[in-house]
Design an enzyme around this catalytic site. Structure first.
Site, short mmCIF file in Angstrom:
data_model
loop_
_atom_site.label_atom_id
_atom_site.label_comp_id
_atom_site.label_asym_id
_atom_site.label_seq_id
_atom_site.Cartn_x
_atom_site.Cartn_y
_atom_site.Cartn_z
N ASP A 13 0.83 -1.19 -0.09
CA ASP A 13 0.08 -0.02 -0.03
C ASP A 13 0.81 1.21 0.09
O ASP A 13 2.19 1.22 0.13
CB ASP A 13 -0.83 0.11 1.36
CG ASP A 13 -1.88 1.29 1.24
OD1 ASP A 13 -2.34 1.40 0.07
OD2 ASP A 13 -2.16 1.62 2.48
N ASP A 15 -0.30 5.22 1.03
CA ASP A 15 -0.74 6.16 2.00
C ASP A 15 -0.72 5.52 3.41
O ASP A 15 -1.30 4.34 3.58
CB ASP A 15 -2.29 6.72 2.01
CG ASP A 15 -2.25 7.47 0.43
OD1 ASP A 15 -1.32 8.21 0.31
OD2 ASP A 15 -3.57 7.53 0.01
N ASP A 209 -1.24 -0.77 5.93
CA ASP A 209 -1.65 -0.08 7.29
C ASP A 209 -3.02 -0.05 7.68
O ASP A 209 -3.53 0.40 8.76
CB ASP A 209 -1.40 1.44 7.26
CG ASP A 209 -2.25 2.18 6.27
OD1 ASP A 209 -2.52 1.65 5.33
OD2 ASP A 209 -2.48 3.37 6.79
#
Length: 269
Positions: A13, A15, A209
Site C-alpha cells: 500500500d 498512504d 496499514d
C-alpha cells in the site's frame, strides 16, 4: 515470522505505508533499495484513484525515490479493467480526478452525463452539491453505481481527508442503491497484482496499514501479511478484527533489517 528473503513478490500500500501527504516515512528508502538490490518483484497497490501511475512515479521522484510507473496499480485502473470486462464500450458519469478519467479513457469507456450506464465515484476535490445531485438522479434513472474503493478516509499530514467511501455514502443513502467497490479488498484487484508480478500467493507478501482493506485482502488471497503501524491502525484498533496479520512492524524499514538478520543467522548455522 516471515522469511522475507525467500519471498519473490511484495505488494505494498502507499498512504500511511510509504508516505503521509508529501512526507516520506522513515525507512522507506532502505526498503526500496532492498527490493531493488535483491531483485524482488514489487508493486504499489493503492486504493487512491486520483493519480495516474506516471503522477505517482513523479510524486515519489520528488521525494527522492526512483520507482518506475509500471510498479504502480491503482483502484482507478482496477475500476476501468472491471468495466471493460463487464460492459465493453459502456459510458459513465464520473466524480473523480485525473487518475480515474485517464484509466477509463484508456479502457474505451465514454464519459457521459446524460444517460450513462454507470455512475463512478472516486476521491475528488470537485465533489459538490451539484455533482452529488447529478449522480443521485442518474442512478434513479437507471445508472448503476460503482465506487473506486470503500475507504472512508485517507491519512494526510494535517490529519485525515474524506475517502471514496465517505463521498459515496450520501448517494447510497438517497438512492437505496449499494455501490460495488473495485479497490481493495476486492479479490479482483489482488489477483491482478499477483498476475502483474507473475507470482503465486504463497510466494508473496502484502504490506499495508489498514486491517479492513490491506490485511484482509492479503489474508483471503493466501499471502503472508505485514501490518505497519505508520498509518491508520493502532494496537487497540487491531483487536476489533477476527483476523490478524502474519506480523506487525513499526514500518517498512523493519523489513530489510529483519531480512539481513535472518541471512546472518542462516549463514552462521
Amino acid at each position: 515470522m516471515i522469511d522475507f528473503n525467500s519471498k519473490k513478490g511484495f505488494i505494498c500500500d502507499m498512504d500511511g505505508v510509504i508516505y503521509h501527504g508529501n512526507q516520506l516515512l522513515p525507512g522507506v528508502q532502505e526498503f526500496i533499495d532492498w527490493l531493488q538490490t535483491n531483485d524482488k518483484g514489487y508493486l504499489f497497490l493503492t486504493n487512491s484513484s486520483s493519480k495516474t501511475p506516471v503522477e505517482l512515479h513523479k510524486k515519489l521522484e520528488r521525494m527522492g525515490l526512483d520507482v518506475p510507473p509500471e510498479h504502480f496499480y491503482t483502484s482507478a485502473l482496477a475500476t476501468a479493467k472491471f468495466l471493460k470486462a463487464q460492459a465493453p464500450g459502456c459510458s459513465a458519469y464520473v466524480i473523480g480526478d485525473a487518475g480515474i478519467f485517464n484509466a477509463l479513457y484508456d479502457a474505451g469507456i465514454t464519459i457521459n452525463d446524460v444517460n450513462p450506464d454507470y455512475v463512478i465515484v472516486g476521491e475528488s476535490i470537485s465533489y459538490s452539491f451539484q455533482t452529488l445531485s447529478k449522480a443521485v438522479n442518474l442512478i434513479r434513472d437507471g445508472a448503476r453505481l460503482i465506487g473506486t474503493c470503500p475507504d472512508a478516509y485517507d491519512p494526510i499530514e494535517e490529519g485525515i481527508s474524506p475517502g471514496c467511501g465517505a463521498l459515496i455514502a450520501p448517494i447510497e443513502m438517497m438512492t437505496g442503491v449499494k455501490a460495488y467497490f473495485c479497490g481493495k479488498p476486492n479479490a479482483h484487484m489482488m489477483r491482478t497484482g499477483l498476475n502483474i508480478l507473475d507470482c503465486h500467493s504463497a510466494e508473496a507478501v502484502m504490506i499495508g496499514d489498514r486491517m479492513e482493506t490491506d490485511i484482509i485482502s492479503g489474508t483471503e488471497a493466501g499471502m503472508s501479511t505485514v501490518l505497519v503501524m505508520s498509518g491508520v491502525e493502532t494496537k487497540k484498533s487491531m483487536r476489533h478484527f477476527a483476523y490478524k496479520p502474519t506480523v506487525v512492524l513499526n514500518g517498512v524499514g523493519d523489513i530489510p533489517r529483519l531480512a539481513a538478520e535472518a541471512l546472518e543467522h542462516s549463514q552462521a548455522d
